[in-house]
Design an enzyme around this catalytic site. Sequence first.
Site, PDB file in Angstrom:
ATOM      1  N   SER A  90       0.899  -1.166  -0.171  1.00 22.29           N
ATOM      2  CA  SER A  90       0.156  -0.022   0.030  1.00 22.29           C
ATOM      3  C   SER A  90       0.791   1.098  -0.070  1.00 22.29           C
ATOM      4  CB  SER A  90      -0.775  -0.035   1.202  1.00 22.29           C
ATOM      5  OG  SER A  90      -0.064  -0.087   2.331  1.00 22.29           O
TER       6      SER A  90
ATOM      7  N   TYR B 258      -8.766  -8.193   9.065  1.00 22.79           N
ATOM      8  CA  TYR B 258      -9.014  -6.733   8.363  1.00 22.79           C
ATOM      9  C   TYR B 258      -9.031  -6.978   6.800  1.00 22.79           C
ATOM     10  CZ  TYR B 258      -4.269  -5.597   9.930  1.00 22.79           C
ATOM     11  OH  TYR B 258      -3.061  -5.556  10.384  1.00 22.79           O
TER      12      TYR B 258
ATOM     13  N   PHE C 242      -1.506 -13.849  15.067  1.00 26.35           N
ATOM     14  CA  PHE C 242      -2.833 -14.010  14.616  1.00 26.35           C
ATOM     15  C   PHE C 242      -3.033 -14.778  13.223  1.00 26.35           C
ATOM     16  CE2 PHE C 242      -6.819 -12.277  12.278  1.00 26.35           C
ATOM     17  CZ  PHE C 242      -7.543 -12.964  12.724  1.00 26.35           C
ATOM     18  N   GLU C 243      -1.944 -13.996  12.487  1.00 26.25           N
ATOM     19  CA  GLU C 243      -1.798 -14.689  10.946  1.00 26.25           C
ATOM     20  C   GLU C 243      -1.516 -16.033  10.717  1.00 26.25           C
ATOM     21  OE1 GLU C 243      -1.320  -9.888   9.160  1.00 26.25           O
ATOM     22  OE2 GLU C 243       0.449 -11.132   9.724  1.00 26.25           O
TER      23      GLU C 243
ATOM     24  N   ASP D  11       5.859  -3.728   8.585  1.00 28.42           N
ATOM     25  CA  ASP D  11       6.149  -3.333   7.484  1.00 28.42           C
ATOM     26  C   ASP D  11       7.703  -2.920   7.319  1.00 28.42           C
ATOM     27  OD1 ASP D  11       3.469  -3.760   6.459  1.00 28.42           O
ATOM     28  OD2 ASP D  11       3.076  -1.394   6.966  1.00 28.42           O
TER      29      ASP D  11
END
Lengths: 357, 357
Positions: A13, A124, A148-149, A250
């Site tokens: 992004s 999300y 969580f991933e 990131d």
Amino acid sequence: MCDTPERVLSIQSHVVFGYVGGKAAVFPLQCLGYDVDVVNTVNFSNHSGYGRFGGHKATASELDTIFEIMEGNELLAHTRLLTGYIPGAEALSVVEKLAAKLRKSKPELIYVLDPVLGDSGRLYVAPDVIPVYQRMLPLSTIITPNWFEVETLTKTELKDMASLRRAVQILHEEYNVPHVVISSIPLKPWLASALSPSILPADWQENSYLLCISSSSASSCANANSHTSPATIHAQCVPLIQGYFSGVGDLFSALLLAHFHPNSKPEIINATPLSEAVSQALTKTHAILLMTHAQAQTLSVEEKLPTDDELDEANPLRKTRRMKGRELALIKGQDLIRGVGIPHVRDMMKWDCFWHC
Amino acid sequence: MCDTPERVLSIQSHVVFGYVGGKAAVFPLQCLGYDVDVVNTVNFSNHSGYGRFGGHKATASELDTIFEIMEGNELLAHTRLLTGYIPGAEALSVVEKLAAKLRKSKPELIYVLDPVLGDSGRLYVAPDVIPVYQRMLPLSTIITPNWFEVETLTKTELKDMASLRRAVQILHEEYNVPHVVISSIPLKPWLASALSPSILPADWQENSYLLCISSSSASSCANANSHTSPATIHAQCVPLIQGYFSGVGDLFSALLLAHFHPNSKPEIINATPLSEAVSQALTKTHAILLMTHAQAQTLSVEEKLPTDDELDEANPLRKTRRMKGRELALIKGQDLIRGVGIPHVRDMMKWDCFWHC
């Protein structure tokens, strides 16, 4: 002709203001000497944490066009690939196709895949993104999921050492991922009690540290005895810095990509190319976070109001100002990224008993 | 509270591969310590010189949305503004509106406007863009047109000293531009013969040098006698490097913005804040070009085939490979941008007789 210089393709992004996605990843890679080709999957005003955000999302067809033209122009000769937030299954599938093509044409491609799905128990992205990421895992060199991933990709709730071992094993064996890095797992008692004293800080208490784990599969290690020997695990505890910062993952993934040199011999005993890269990425990310935190402390009162959902809703600028004050101090801290002013490296420690503690 | 740190808003094109537009401008600004907010007016695969290129052009409405959200989030508090290629009159009008707003809210805003219209006698934007740029000129602090853009904006063909003087005067007086920098005018005999011996190199011959001219209007100089005294002109000759390089103007404008400090006292006698900034920008741009040129020389034969329109048309990859070999060596040359390894600065020289020679 000398060696082809390293060239990174970064797909993630873009925001005009602040440091998440490409804005958190590209500058550090450039500072460390990499030419980076930058694909913006969205072009937004700012990150979503501000409440109000907007702009343009690249469609699958736009991304496909860009990659096709680049291929036609012989511009797809990257040595490294980094992918982050890619909105929607259709656009992600285009990136999957590209990653497969790059991997096929250059088997030694170093691909750091950050499977951006969600955080802290909340997805999300749309659920149909999950199977695409699962298909992409075997194309990667290193993945950098948060806890969580990991749970989402392996369908395994991380609640004890057995489930953690199972999840890591699924990633290596079912999905053929050579290197797994879980950058920040809350250091709950079950996890703390499994750590060797050399890894667990003496002043540990719940919610004071995060654990970073790296795992290189046996088949990815040159000196492994057999395919069935367990993966090599390293870990390190990092003091938790209060407050929510965006773009940290990131930045971490970009630094990891920059510092990963699979063919260089580690300088430190018991280290692997992965653990050395993680040590660098962890150290520099933490140094930037400390600088960001210190900078946030100098702001005016209204720029550091604590999170309060009710007050935030009544006055959206409360949230905005807080967010603004917590944007990563990447520019101010650029020397840290180059390794200047880093007093010591937080070395990842070999976690010998991981598979049987 | 300490002084607000400097923050740049950069609005220009983005390409995935290579260094033009934002890719040529943003990294240098970041290296020099500026936080840069980056608006991508297009998201293309590569620059148009490759023959094949494509991607997404931001619409006027997308740009407007981004600026509106940023304003709502209090994220439009920039101290500096840099605008480059903006496709189409409608999108450019949105940027005009924004520039007017920023100028109004912060009169001391430093706005470097590169009026990207065309080059070497050829317009490469739609003609309706010209009047929008003309309206925007009074909003600028510094403009960086090439000689063709000067001609287009002032409707004055540059063919002798009288026309050059007239064009500069029109920009200062009709359009109220405080500072004009024309970075590269071919050094034709009429121009060479007007230069003082301190500016004209002893080995000058046609097509061997370009001239860079900077002009600060009397009203922009603190010590000017009156509004009607002529502008202060500086100039410097730069050896022409053979071959066509893209993104050079974008890099130059960014470096100029970075080095312009209107309130600092010049260190060199006869210098102005503008001439000092131009000296830095010129020196560093030239150093990067030399490195790019040297790098291009080491490429394989097929990556440096000379321009040949017929052969290029028969085999488009001829052109592509040549372009690829001439992308600015920005990453490799980043130390130069930081001022490391620059043996001497090409100082702009005061051109005393400009107004009457």
